[in-house]
Design an enzyme around this catalytic site. Structure first.
Site, PDB file in Angstrom:
ATOM      1  N   ARG A 107       0.851  -1.203   0.000  1.00 54.48           N
ATOM      2  CA  ARG A 107       0.000   0.000   0.000  1.00 54.48           C
ATOM      3  C   ARG A 107       0.875   1.237   0.000  1.00 54.48           C
ATOM      4  O   ARG A 107       1.836   1.331   0.755  1.00 54.48           O
ATOM      5  CB  ARG A 107      -0.850   0.053   1.280  1.00 54.48           C
ATOM      6  CG  ARG A 107      -2.109  -0.689   1.204  1.00 54.48           C
ATOM      7  CD  ARG A 107      -3.141  -0.388   2.248  1.00 54.48           C
ATOM      8  NE  ARG A 107      -2.814   0.371   3.429  1.00 54.48           N
ATOM      9  CZ  ARG A 107      -3.732   0.894   4.231  1.00 54.48           C
ATOM     10  NH1 ARG A 107      -5.013   0.765   3.963  1.00 54.48           N
ATOM     11  NH2 ARG A 107      -3.392   1.534   5.318  1.00 54.48           N
ATOM     12  N   THR A 111      -1.538   7.362  -0.375  1.00 55.72           N
ATOM     13  CA  THR A 111      -2.852   7.144  -1.007  1.00 55.72           C
ATOM     14  C   THR A 111      -3.568   5.896  -0.498  1.00 55.72           C
ATOM     15  O   THR A 111      -4.770   5.738  -0.727  1.00 55.72           O
ATOM     16  CB  THR A 111      -2.676   6.978  -2.527  1.00 55.72           C
ATOM     17  OG1 THR A 111      -1.888   5.794  -2.763  1.00 55.72           O
ATOM     18  CG2 THR A 111      -1.968   8.175  -3.145  1.00 55.72           C
ATOM     19  N   ASP A 203      -0.127  -1.501  12.125  1.00 53.78           N
ATOM     20  CA  ASP A 203       0.408  -2.078  10.888  1.00 53.78           C
ATOM     21  C   ASP A 203       0.830  -3.524  11.159  1.00 53.78           C
ATOM     22  O   ASP A 203       1.826  -3.777  11.842  1.00 53.78           O
ATOM     23  CB  ASP A 203       1.599  -1.245  10.393  1.00 53.78           C
ATOM     24  CG  ASP A 203       2.049  -1.694   9.015  1.00 53.78           C
ATOM     25  OD1 ASP A 203       2.344  -2.903   8.844  1.00 53.78           O
ATOM     26  OD2 ASP A 203       2.095  -0.856   8.099  1.00 53.78           O
ATOM     27  N   ASP A 206       4.445  -4.611  10.012  1.00 52.43           N
ATOM     28  CA  ASP A 206       5.495  -4.012  10.847  1.00 52.43           C
ATOM     29  C   ASP A 206       5.560  -4.691  12.213  1.00 52.43           C
ATOM     30  O   ASP A 206       6.644  -4.951  12.750  1.00 52.43           O
ATOM     31  CB  ASP A 206       5.235  -2.511  11.033  1.00 52.43           C
ATOM     32  CG  ASP A 206       5.628  -1.708   9.793  1.00 52.43           C
ATOM     33  OD1 ASP A 206       6.245  -2.288   8.871  1.00 52.43           O
ATOM     34  OD2 ASP A 206       5.316  -0.504   9.763  1.00 52.43           O
TER      35      ASP A 206
HETATM   36  C1  PRP Z   1      -1.323  -4.319   4.673  1.00 56.60           C
HETATM   37  C2  PRP Z   1      -2.079  -5.586   4.938  1.00 56.60           C
HETATM   38  C3  PRP Z   1      -2.914  -5.746   3.708  1.00 56.60           C
HETATM   39  C4  PRP Z   1      -3.220  -4.313   3.320  1.00 56.60           C
HETATM   40  C5  PRP Z   1      -4.637  -3.993   3.691  1.00 56.60           C
HETATM   41  O1  PRP Z   1      -0.236  -4.573   3.826  1.00 56.60           O
HETATM   42  O2  PRP Z   1      -1.257  -6.688   5.208  1.00 56.60           O
HETATM   43  O3  PRP Z   1      -2.246  -6.419   2.655  1.00 56.60           O
HETATM   44  O4  PRP Z   1      -2.310  -3.490   4.052  1.00 56.60           O
HETATM   45  O5  PRP Z   1      -4.995  -2.727   3.290  1.00 56.60           O
HETATM   46  P1  PRP Z   1      -6.085  -2.442   2.171  1.00 56.60           P
HETATM   47  O6  PRP Z   1      -7.269  -3.328   2.467  1.00 56.60           O
HETATM   48  O7  PRP Z   1      -6.418  -0.973   2.366  1.00 56.60           O
HETATM   49  O8  PRP Z   1      -5.482  -2.712   0.841  1.00 56.60           O
HETATM   50  P2  PRP Z   1       0.897  -3.503   3.460  1.00 56.60           P
HETATM   51  O9  PRP Z   1       0.605  -2.895   2.116  1.00 56.60           O
HETATM   52  O10 PRP Z   1       1.093  -2.567   4.602  1.00 56.60           O
HETATM   53  O11 PRP Z   1       2.156  -4.420   3.241  1.00 56.60           O
HETATM   54  P3  PRP Z   1       2.971  -5.363   4.275  1.00 56.60           P
HETATM   55  O12 PRP Z   1       2.110  -6.582   4.532  1.00 56.60           O
HETATM   56  O13 PRP Z   1       4.201  -5.694   3.495  1.00 56.60           O
HETATM   57  O14 PRP Z   1       3.254  -4.596   5.530  1.00 56.60           O
HETATM   58  N1  URA Z   2      -2.821  -2.480   6.954  1.00 56.73           N
HETATM   59  C1  URA Z   2      -2.507  -2.750   8.230  1.00 56.73           C
HETATM   60  O1  URA Z   2      -1.528  -3.460   8.495  1.00 56.73           O
HETATM   61  N2  URA Z   2      -3.264  -2.213   9.196  1.00 56.73           N
HETATM   62  C2  URA Z   2      -4.347  -1.459   8.956  1.00 56.73           C
HETATM   63  O2  URA Z   2      -5.020  -1.006   9.903  1.00 56.73           O
HETATM   64  C3  URA Z   2      -4.654  -1.180   7.615  1.00 56.73           C
HETATM   65  C4  URA Z   2      -3.889  -1.710   6.620  1.00 56.73           C
END
Ligand code: PRP
Ligand code: URA
Length: 211
Positions: A107, A111, A203, A206
């Protein structure tokens, strides 16, 4: 906004809800967070796979032959990287013969729109049961993109497994894929301005990896 009759299966088992409570807590640091996420993922997976097809199979016990049920059919798990990996490990613990694809999505911090950086899917057919796993369903943009990809690869029997969902994300999936059931331990209140789930757990990636 999603309504009560959408196909959301809430995983309400007390052990799952207890793990979710601890997972939300800021006191849960990576090692503990990982253990809890694994436990919760196992329970979500068990709930989401209770109707998998089986066939009768005979085994020999030390005393006599008996017939039991063996899992049958083709199962593919597709984690959305990174956070989905912890759920995929739980699926493989329970279904070691499942095959696995990977969808890398990130993400944008400004945005909240996901973009793809990796894709590798195994062959899938209309009879393959596909479990798309991503612990956070926030806007639904990432899950929707993953569902587009697995459907584009030939899947039609698809389920989405998450840990915490927002009503906005559920509504997004319901609009795009009304036949895809969602399994989650919670549907939280709302998204904040940065598109994080409230109350949520922050997150997930993280916290899982200590980044
Ligand atoms: C997070 C989570 C989902 C996404 C959800 O991933 O693990 O994949 O955000 O958000 P959305 O429904 O608004 O798309 P992120 O992009 O932070 O990547 P990561 O798992 O590598 O931390
Ligand atoms: N991705 C996350 O990891 N946490 C949230 O709350 C939204 C998107």
């Amino acid at each position: 906004m999603y309504s009560a009759d959408v196909p959301v299966h809430l995983v309400s088992h007390p052990i799952a809800q207890n793990a979710l409570l601890l997972l939300r807590s800021t006191a849960s640091y990576p090692s503990r967070f990982r253990r809890l996420a694994e436990r919760l993922s196992l329970i979500v997976t068990i709930d989401a796979t209770r109707d998998l097809p089986t066939i009768d199979r005979t085994v020999q016990t030390p005393l006599e032959a008996t017939v039991g049920q063996a899992l049958s059919g083709d199962i593919v798990v597709v984690p959305v990287l990174r956070a989905g990996l912890v759920m995929a490990e739980a699926v493989l613990d329970l279904i070691p013969d499942a095959r696995m694809g990977h969808v890398g999505l990130q993400r944008n911090e400004e945005t909240a729109i996901a973009s793809r950086y990796y894709l590798k899917l195994p062959p899938m057919s209309a009879t393959t049961t596909v479990l798309v796993v991503d612990p956070m369903l926030a806007t639904g943009g990432s899950a929707c993109m993953a569902l587009d990809l697995v459907h584009g690869a030939g899947a039609s029997r698809v389920r989405l497994l998450s840990i915490v969902a927002a009503p906005e994300g559920v509504a997004t999936i319901e609009a795009a894929y009304p036949d895809v059931p969602i399994y989650t331990a919670a549907v939280d209140r709302q998204l904040n301005e940065q598109k994080y789930i409230l109350p949520g757990l922050g997150d997930f990636g993280d916290r899982l990896y200590g980044t």
